[in-house]
Write an enzyme that holds these catalytic residues in place. Sequence first.
Site, PDB file in Angstrom:
ATOM      1  N   PHE A  37      -4.070 -10.121  -8.237  1.00 34.69           N
ATOM      2  CA  PHE A  37      -4.547  -9.393  -7.059  1.00 34.69           C
ATOM      3  C   PHE A  37      -3.538  -8.318  -6.676  1.00 34.69           C
ATOM      4  O   PHE A  37      -2.346  -8.581  -6.516  1.00 34.69           O
ATOM      5  CB  PHE A  37      -4.735 -10.362  -5.899  1.00 34.69           C
ATOM      6  CG  PHE A  37      -5.211  -9.711  -4.630  1.00 34.69           C
ATOM      7  CD1 PHE A  37      -6.433  -9.071  -4.569  1.00 34.69           C
ATOM      8  CD2 PHE A  37      -4.430  -9.750  -3.487  1.00 34.69           C
ATOM      9  CE1 PHE A  37      -6.878  -8.473  -3.401  1.00 34.69           C
ATOM     10  CE2 PHE A  37      -4.859  -9.163  -2.306  1.00 34.69           C
ATOM     11  CZ  PHE A  37      -6.092  -8.520  -2.260  1.00 34.69           C
ATOM     12  N   GLU A  38      -3.997  -7.083  -6.557  1.00 38.27           N
ATOM     13  CA  GLU A  38      -3.178  -5.950  -6.125  1.00 38.27           C
ATOM     14  C   GLU A  38      -3.660  -5.549  -4.737  1.00 38.27           C
ATOM     15  O   GLU A  38      -4.727  -4.951  -4.578  1.00 38.27           O
ATOM     16  CB  GLU A  38      -3.289  -4.809  -7.118  1.00 38.27           C
ATOM     17  CG  GLU A  38      -2.696  -3.475  -6.678  1.00 38.27           C
ATOM     18  CD  GLU A  38      -1.284  -3.555  -6.136  1.00 38.27           C
ATOM     19  OE1 GLU A  38      -1.134  -3.518  -4.883  1.00 38.27           O
ATOM     20  OE2 GLU A  38      -0.346  -3.649  -6.940  1.00 38.27           O
ATOM     21  N   VAL A  39      -2.877  -5.911  -3.724  1.00 34.94           N
ATOM     22  CA  VAL A  39      -3.326  -5.793  -2.338  1.00 34.94           C
ATOM     23  C   VAL A  39      -3.597  -4.350  -1.934  1.00 34.94           C
ATOM     24  O   VAL A  39      -4.364  -4.092  -1.002  1.00 34.94           O
ATOM     25  CB  VAL A  39      -2.289  -6.446  -1.393  1.00 34.94           C
ATOM     26  CG1 VAL A  39      -0.987  -5.660  -1.375  1.00 34.94           C
ATOM     27  CG2 VAL A  39      -2.857  -6.619   0.006  1.00 34.94           C
ATOM     28  N   ARG A  40      -2.999  -3.378  -2.628  1.00 35.84           N
ATOM     29  CA  ARG A  40      -3.139  -1.972  -2.246  1.00 35.84           C
ATOM     30  C   ARG A  40      -4.262  -1.250  -2.978  1.00 35.84           C
ATOM     31  O   ARG A  40      -4.591  -0.123  -2.640  1.00 35.84           O
ATOM     32  CB  ARG A  40      -1.831  -1.219  -2.530  1.00 35.84           C
ATOM     33  CG  ARG A  40      -0.588  -1.813  -1.886  1.00 35.84           C
ATOM     34  CD  ARG A  40       0.660  -1.214  -2.524  1.00 35.84           C
ATOM     35  NE  ARG A  40       0.735  -1.564  -3.947  1.00 35.84           N
ATOM     36  CZ  ARG A  40       1.545  -0.958  -4.825  1.00 35.84           C
ATOM     37  NH1 ARG A  40       2.322   0.031  -4.438  1.00 35.84           N
ATOM     38  NH2 ARG A  40       1.565  -1.346  -6.091  1.00 35.84           N
TER      39      ARG A  40
END
Length: 424
Positions: free
Chosen positions: A231-234
Amino acid sequence: MIEISSPATLSALWEEVRLPERPPLPLVRHAQVEAWVRRLPPDLFQVEVAGHSVEGRALYHVQVGQGPRQVLLWSQMHGDEPTATTALFEVFEYVRRYREHPRVQELLSTLTLHAVPMLNPDGAERFQRVNAQGIDINRDALRLQTPEGRTLKALRDRLQPSIGFNLHNQDWRTSVGTSGKPASISLLAPAFDAARSDNPGRLLAKKLCAVIRDAVEALVPGQVGRYSDAFEVRAFGDNMGLWGTPAVLIETGPWAGIDADAPLLRLNFVALVSSLEALASGQAEQADLGRYDSIPLNDGKGLFHVVVKEAHVFGEAGEAFIGDIGMTAFMAVRQRQGAPVAVIAGQIADLGDLRVFGAVETVDGRGLTAVPLPPRGAREGDLIPLPPRSLCGVKVGQPAELMLLRPAKSAGMWRVERIVRFER
């Protein structure tokens, strides 16, 4: 329910709908997109300017179809990732040319497609990843400091699409797992949280990836990989799922040979049309999730474009050794006589025992001595003396310009057996 087109059928159709006047992919700029947009027939396509880039270039939103299911596709949010921009216009040409065909009729009556063919035109103008501010748009989903990111977010919020397609290019060093084969297409149903949870939307995205896998692997067996789902929050793809629009990530990767544009565009066309037809027909919901889960994970540094195996190599110092030479390649834009040209550039990336890496092309260097190509150049078959030791050194970071020499019968002379050369 109409059967979706076979990969072989779509591959053949691409020859009919490919854009004959297209420039090399790295040279597809905003002006070309505008020219293609102007050619779209207004009785079939609707076009609006959804926003503007930092430098004021229009961000076009192209709409086609009247179906209740909204689908959003966006390309080239990284300016140096151009393949899908052209591929989208080839999909539009397919829809235009075959608008009366039952498959296209079903697609247009079931789906409404919304596409942003070039989200980062300022980056495309410079052939760079980031926008004119120097920001990676795909890491701006939360702060929304880029006008391009704000445009994409506003479009998603207005349309509330049930599925999105996030279209990119990836590093040409990417291999399919440890197979040594190039990951020419990589797929992902991005996670919408750190736990990598599933919900109905993400499961649909996985099934669409399975459809794409089966379509593309029919044409290029073993060349489909799976992108990391950390998961890449940005990132936009991850946050789209959180906002209610699950995404399908398609990453276009390496291809054997110098002329990669046409085969990679063909794969993108087959991937997009197969998945859209499966979505329209309802067959996507019936796809086998196991076909997604079993896609091999990518190895982001597992591939060289060319490896010369077991040649005699002079390093920066010391005696010659038996070793492998790994060369990377990438699309680039260079200025030639004041005009931009698209090239495949390359450099030497590693030396030594490279047996654990794959290669798009492997060159047998046994019995040959590898030395840098001299400034004056050489041709295969030439007889030349071995260059002085100071000019024989091969090192990481050099341009990928080598000649492979074999001792000739004439004393002190060497025959140029092979030249391996990319642009600087």
